[in-house]
Write a protein that holds these residues in place. Structure first.
Motif, PDB file in Angstrom:
ATOM      1  N   ALA A 108      -8.978   4.922   6.151  1.00 50.10           N
ATOM      2  CA  ALA A 108      -7.653   5.141   6.733  1.00 50.10           C
ATOM      3  C   ALA A 108      -7.496   4.426   8.071  1.00 50.10           C
ATOM      4  CB  ALA A 108      -7.408   6.642   6.903  1.00 50.10           C
ATOM      5  N   ILE A 109      -8.563   4.437   8.867  1.00 48.11           N
ATOM      6  CA  ILE A 109      -8.485   3.846  10.197  1.00 48.11           C
ATOM      7  C   ILE A 109      -8.496   2.316  10.133  1.00 48.11           C
ATOM      8  CG2 ILE A 109     -10.892   3.529  10.922  1.00 48.11           C
ATOM      9  CD1 ILE A 109      -8.125   5.383  12.830  1.00 48.11           C
ATOM     10  N   THR A 110      -8.948   1.765   9.005  1.00 56.11           N
ATOM     11  CA  THR A 110      -8.927   0.304   8.839  1.00 56.11           C
ATOM     12  C   THR A 110      -7.502  -0.233   8.868  1.00 56.11           C
ATOM     13  OG1 THR A 110     -10.963   0.385   7.525  1.00 56.11           O
ATOM     14  CG2 THR A 110      -9.615  -1.588   7.310  1.00 56.11           C
ATOM     15  N   ALA A 111      -6.575   0.613   8.463  1.00 59.59           N
ATOM     16  CA  ALA A 111      -5.166   0.192   8.447  1.00 59.59           C
ATOM     17  C   ALA A 111      -4.563   0.117   9.839  1.00 59.59           C
ATOM     18  CB  ALA A 111      -4.348   1.166   7.589  1.00 59.59           C
ATOM     19  N   ILE A 112      -5.325   0.538  10.856  1.00 63.84           N
ATOM     20  CA  ILE A 112      -4.734   0.662  12.196  1.00 63.84           C
ATOM     21  C   ILE A 112      -4.297  -0.678  12.766  1.00 63.84           C
ATOM     22  CG2 ILE A 112      -6.878   0.459  13.538  1.00 63.84           C
ATOM     23  CD1 ILE A 112      -5.766   2.718  15.307  1.00 63.84           C
ATOM     24  N   ILE A 113      -5.037  -1.755  12.503  1.00 64.18           N
ATOM     25  CA  ILE A 113      -4.667  -3.056  13.056  1.00 64.18           C
ATOM     26  C   ILE A 113      -3.336  -3.518  12.483  1.00 64.18           C
ATOM     27  CG2 ILE A 113      -5.912  -4.431  11.334  1.00 64.18           C
ATOM     28  CD1 ILE A 113      -5.694  -5.164  15.114  1.00 64.18           C
TER      29      ILE A 113
ATOM     30  N   LEU B 102      -6.383   6.456  -1.930  1.00 63.99           N
ATOM     31  CA  LEU B 102      -5.128   6.748  -1.231  1.00 63.99           C
ATOM     32  C   LEU B 102      -5.010   5.944   0.075  1.00 63.99           C
ATOM     33  CD1 LEU B 102      -4.842  10.622  -1.781  1.00 63.99           C
ATOM     34  CD2 LEU B 102      -3.762   8.787  -3.090  1.00 63.99           C
ATOM     35  N   PRO B 103      -6.043   5.926   0.945  1.00 63.57           N
ATOM     36  CA  PRO B 103      -5.930   5.091   2.149  1.00 63.57           C
ATOM     37  C   PRO B 103      -5.945   3.597   1.846  1.00 63.57           C
ATOM     38  CG  PRO B 103      -8.118   6.080   2.031  1.00 63.57           C
ATOM     39  CD  PRO B 103      -7.271   6.744   0.982  1.00 63.57           C
ATOM     40  N   VAL B 104      -6.565   3.206   0.719  1.00 60.50           N
ATOM     41  CA  VAL B 104      -6.532   1.793   0.322  1.00 60.50           C
ATOM     42  C   VAL B 104      -5.090   1.373   0.035  1.00 60.50           C
ATOM     43  CG1 VAL B 104      -7.239   0.121  -1.442  1.00 60.50           C
ATOM     44  CG2 VAL B 104      -8.894   1.791  -0.582  1.00 60.50           C
ATOM     45  N   ALA B 105      -4.341   2.287  -0.585  1.00 61.34           N
ATOM     46  CA  ALA B 105      -2.921   2.025  -0.855  1.00 61.34           C
ATOM     47  C   ALA B 105      -2.158   1.832   0.452  1.00 61.34           C
ATOM     48  CB  ALA B 105      -2.317   3.173  -1.657  1.00 61.34           C
ATOM     49  N   THR B 106      -2.533   2.603   1.475  1.00 63.83           N
ATOM     50  CA  THR B 106      -1.895   2.465   2.787  1.00 63.83           C
ATOM     51  C   THR B 106      -2.188   1.096   3.395  1.00 63.83           C
ATOM     52  OG1 THR B 106      -2.084   4.848   3.182  1.00 63.83           O
ATOM     53  CG2 THR B 106      -1.733   3.442   5.107  1.00 63.83           C
ATOM     54  N   ILE B 107      -3.420   0.652   3.282  1.00 67.27           N
ATOM     55  CA  ILE B 107      -3.805  -0.658   3.819  1.00 67.27           C
ATOM     56  C   ILE B 107      -2.979  -1.766   3.174  1.00 67.27           C
ATOM     57  CG2 ILE B 107      -5.669  -2.358   3.951  1.00 67.27           C
ATOM     58  CD1 ILE B 107      -7.636  -0.001   4.114  1.00 67.27           C
ATOM     59  N   ILE B 108      -2.865  -1.710   1.859  1.00 70.39           N
ATOM     60  CA  ILE B 108      -2.107  -2.743   1.136  1.00 70.39           C
ATOM     61  C   ILE B 108      -0.632  -2.719   1.536  1.00 70.39           C
ATOM     62  CG2 ILE B 108      -1.338  -3.506  -1.144  1.00 70.39           C
ATOM     63  CD1 ILE B 108      -4.003  -2.410  -2.245  1.00 70.39           C
ATOM     64  N   ALA B 109      -0.060  -1.500   1.567  1.00 68.55           N
ATOM     65  CA  ALA B 109       1.369  -1.366   1.886  1.00 68.55           C
ATOM     66  C   ALA B 109       1.670  -1.826   3.307  1.00 68.55           C
ATOM     67  CB  ALA B 109       1.805   0.082   1.688  1.00 68.55           C
ATOM     68  N   GLN B 110       0.831  -1.417   4.265  1.00 68.66           N
ATOM     69  CA  GLN B 110       1.036  -1.835   5.653  1.00 68.66           C
ATOM     70  C   GLN B 110       0.793  -3.333   5.814  1.00 68.66           C
ATOM     71  OE1 GLN B 110       2.223  -0.190   8.233  1.00 68.66           O
ATOM     72  NE2 GLN B 110       2.339   1.834   7.291  1.00 68.66           N
ATOM     73  N   GLY B 111      -0.125  -3.858   5.022  1.00 64.26           N
ATOM     74  CA  GLY B 111      -0.398  -5.292   5.065  1.00 64.26           C
ATOM     75  C   GLY B 111       0.806  -6.118   4.647  1.00 64.26           C
ATOM     76  N   VAL B 112       1.575  -5.611   3.691  1.00 68.03           N
ATOM     77  CA  VAL B 112       2.800  -6.290   3.258  1.00 68.03           C
ATOM     78  C   VAL B 112       3.780  -6.400   4.423  1.00 68.03           C
ATOM     79  CG1 VAL B 112       4.834  -6.103   1.776  1.00 68.03           C
ATOM     80  CG2 VAL B 112       2.567  -5.620   0.835  1.00 68.03           C
ATOM     81  N   LEU B 113       3.951  -5.282   5.155  1.00 64.90           N
ATOM     82  CA  LEU B 113       4.866  -5.301   6.300  1.00 64.90           C
ATOM     83  C   LEU B 113       4.346  -6.209   7.411  1.00 64.90           C
ATOM     84  CD1 LEU B 113       7.304  -4.437   7.876  1.00 64.90           C
ATOM     85  CD2 LEU B 113       6.180  -2.271   8.410  1.00 64.90           C
ATOM     86  N   THR B 114       3.033  -6.228   7.607  1.00 59.77           N
ATOM     87  CA  THR B 114       2.452  -7.101   8.625  1.00 59.77           C
ATOM     88  C   THR B 114       2.754  -8.566   8.324  1.00 59.77           C
ATOM     89  OG1 THR B 114       0.654  -5.548   9.070  1.00 59.77           O
ATOM     90  CG2 THR B 114       0.310  -7.824   9.758  1.00 59.77           C
ATOM     91  N   ALA B 115       2.685  -8.936   7.048  1.00 55.13           N
ATOM     92  CA  ALA B 115       2.999 -10.315   6.649  1.00 55.13           C
ATOM     93  C   ALA B 115       4.447 -10.655   6.998  1.00 55.13           C
ATOM     94  CB  ALA B 115       2.752 -10.493   5.153  1.00 55.13           C
TER      95      ALA B 115
END
Length: 493
Positions: free
Chosen positions: A175-180, A237-250
């Motif tokens: 979950a914390i990996t998504a922080i960046i 579940l947190p992996v899904a968060t990483i992917i979803a947030q990564g889309v917005l980061t792009a």
């Protein structure tokens, strides 16, 4: 792909530096196109109620939808087990605690950028956006480097229940990996909000939530079909968060570096001068401490409640989610309110800034009352959805939410006052309010109820009612005092 292209087009917002529009009085190098100019004129001169709704509704819609998606996440976790709900609820509070750094930076930066935008100094706006962006990335990377190696001792220190900590540690690290990604996204969306461009905030976050929900539902199907065991399904579940947030980061990076965007980021435009850093720190540090300490306090409350049973933490988390249905709209209006107040203060229009607060307060009170009634009527049906046939878990949720639901109207007052404090840059006062809310109104009553009465699980709900209700009353008193000082000219901002 079509959704991303649309978001990219909307996110750029101000597509040309050559079209006619308003130029900064300080520089001729940046000018605004017609759409941006009209939006700025509406913020500074348009009808107040109409302006509030036009800026706030995308945020309100997003916050409401976000609440629904968060409830869906909780329902997905409930489909796994009550222990999974408790693990997710416990970790969510810790994430909120760490994200407080990004929140403080983004809110403080947004206030400063809004002032410059209202003032008309567009060159300064670009410089401030660039500085804020790169500072956010650096801080996010430091948090990531420190949090992951010490995940287990950190959770142990926070007294995560023993039957949850092994799986919870891996979940936390993911979950914390998504922080960046989330830090970048928070900074990007804060810069858009500072210019009143709230539609892109709504669209981008809808994309994130939709992506995350589709992925989470896929995880549930994999688990139900026996392809992925429960232990691994929870970690997806947190992996899904990483992917979803990564889309917005792009999307954020594409918009912030687009040549057609006159406010595009640049290392050369960064200014770490005292004139920017000191005001940023003065605004951001109190907000960070406010969010961090309050989130930490929630972790403490979870730890206290865990002594009554692991599933009580999950029940409290569900109750908080349900309570959010009555207050989440106020958060959207609060975000718009703080930005509108800051922009009008930059334009030297104090009277209009106060008028925005008065109208936002009335709007929030009305909406909170309506949603409070709706939640009260359908309380049993909604709780049943989360219990999934577990009568004991349903009873725990009901025991807490029966009390917590009554504080929603007073919380809407608190949200409106927070928007006033943020807009006027009085973040130290908002910090004090939240410290009082936690360490005076919440933790002591919960401790007393748990150790000197036989109330049991309802003690958590009663403590929430006391703290949320009392902070609403206190915030109202603070607003009266602050407005009097402003009108007498005794307050600097």
């Amino acid at each position: 792909m079509k959704s991303m292209n649309k978001a990219l087009a909307l996110g750029a917002g101000i597509q040309s530096v050559h079209t006619k529009g308003i130029s900064s009085p300080h520089t001729q190098s940046i000018s605004l196109d017609e759409k941006e100019r009209l939006r700025r004129d509406m913020i500074l001169n348009g009808p107040e109620v109409k302006t509030i709704f036009l800026i706030a509704l995308p945020l309100v819609f997003y916050n409401s939808l976000n609440q629904v998606f968060q409830l869906i996440d909780t329902l997905i976790a409930a489909n796994m087990s009550a222990n999974v709900v408790s693990t997710v609820s416990f970790i969510n509070q810790i994430e909120t605690m760490l994200f407080a750094i990004g929140t403080g930076l983004s809110v403080g930066g947004s206030i400063i950028i809004s002032r410059s935008y209202g003032e008309g100094d567009m060159e300064k706006v670009r410089s401030q956006i660039s500085t804020l962006f790169f500072a956010g990335i650096a801080i996010g990377a430091v948090i990531l480097a420190l949090a992951i190696p010490f995940a287990y001792p950190f959770l142990k220190l926070l007294r995560m229940p023993k039957d949850l900590i092994a799986q919870g540690t891996v979940y936390f690290m993911l979950a914390i990996t998504a922080i960046i990604f989330q830090f970048i996204n928070m900074i990007y969306l804060a810069t858009e909000k500072s210019r009143g461009n709230t539609k892109i905030i709504m669209l981008c976050n809808m994309l994130v939530m939709a992506t995350k929900t589709v992925l989470n539902i896929s995880v549930i199907n994999l688990m139900k079909n026996g392809i992925v065991p429960l232990e691994k399904a929870m970690l997806l579940l947190p992996v899904a968060t990483i992917i979803a947030q990564g889309v917005l980061t792009a999307i954020a990076l594409a918009n912030l570096t687009a040549r057609k965007n006159p406010f595009r980021i640049s290392v050369k435009k960064c200014t770490f001068k005292k004139t920017f850093i000191v005001p940023l720190a003065n605004l951001s540090v109190p907000i960070f401490l406010e969010k961090f300490v309050f989130a930490f306090g929630k972790v403490v409350v979870n730890s206290m409640c865990a002594s009554m049973g692991s599933t009580v933490v999950g029940a409290l988390g569900v109750s908080n989610r349900l309570g959010g249905f009555s207050t989440t709209q106020a958060s959207g209006f609060q975000d718009a309110e703080s930005s509108l107040i800051s922009q009008n203060l930059g334009n030297k229009n104090v009277r209009r800034a106060l008028g925005i607060f008065y109208r936002t307060l009335i709007i929030n009170l009305g909406i909170a009352t309506i949603f409070f009634v709706i939640m009260l009527v359908f309380k049993k049906n909604i709780i049943f959805l989360f219990a999934k046939g577990d009568a004991a878990f349903a009873a725990e949720i009901n025991a807490i939410y029966t009390y917590e639901c009554w504080d929603s109207v007073l919380l809407s007052i608190n949200a409106s006052v927070m928007g006033l404090l943020y807009g006027f840059g009085k973040t130290r006062i908002s910090l004090i309010l939240n410290l009082v809310r936690l360490f005076v109104y919440r933790i002591p009553p919960l401790f007393l109820l748990m150790h000197f009465t036989n109330i049991g699980i309802p003690a958590a709900g009663i403590a929430m009612l006391i703290s949320n209700g009392m902070v609403g009353i206190t915030a109202g008193a603070v607003a009266v005092w602050l407005i009097r000082k402003i009108k007498k000219g005794e307050l600097k901002f």
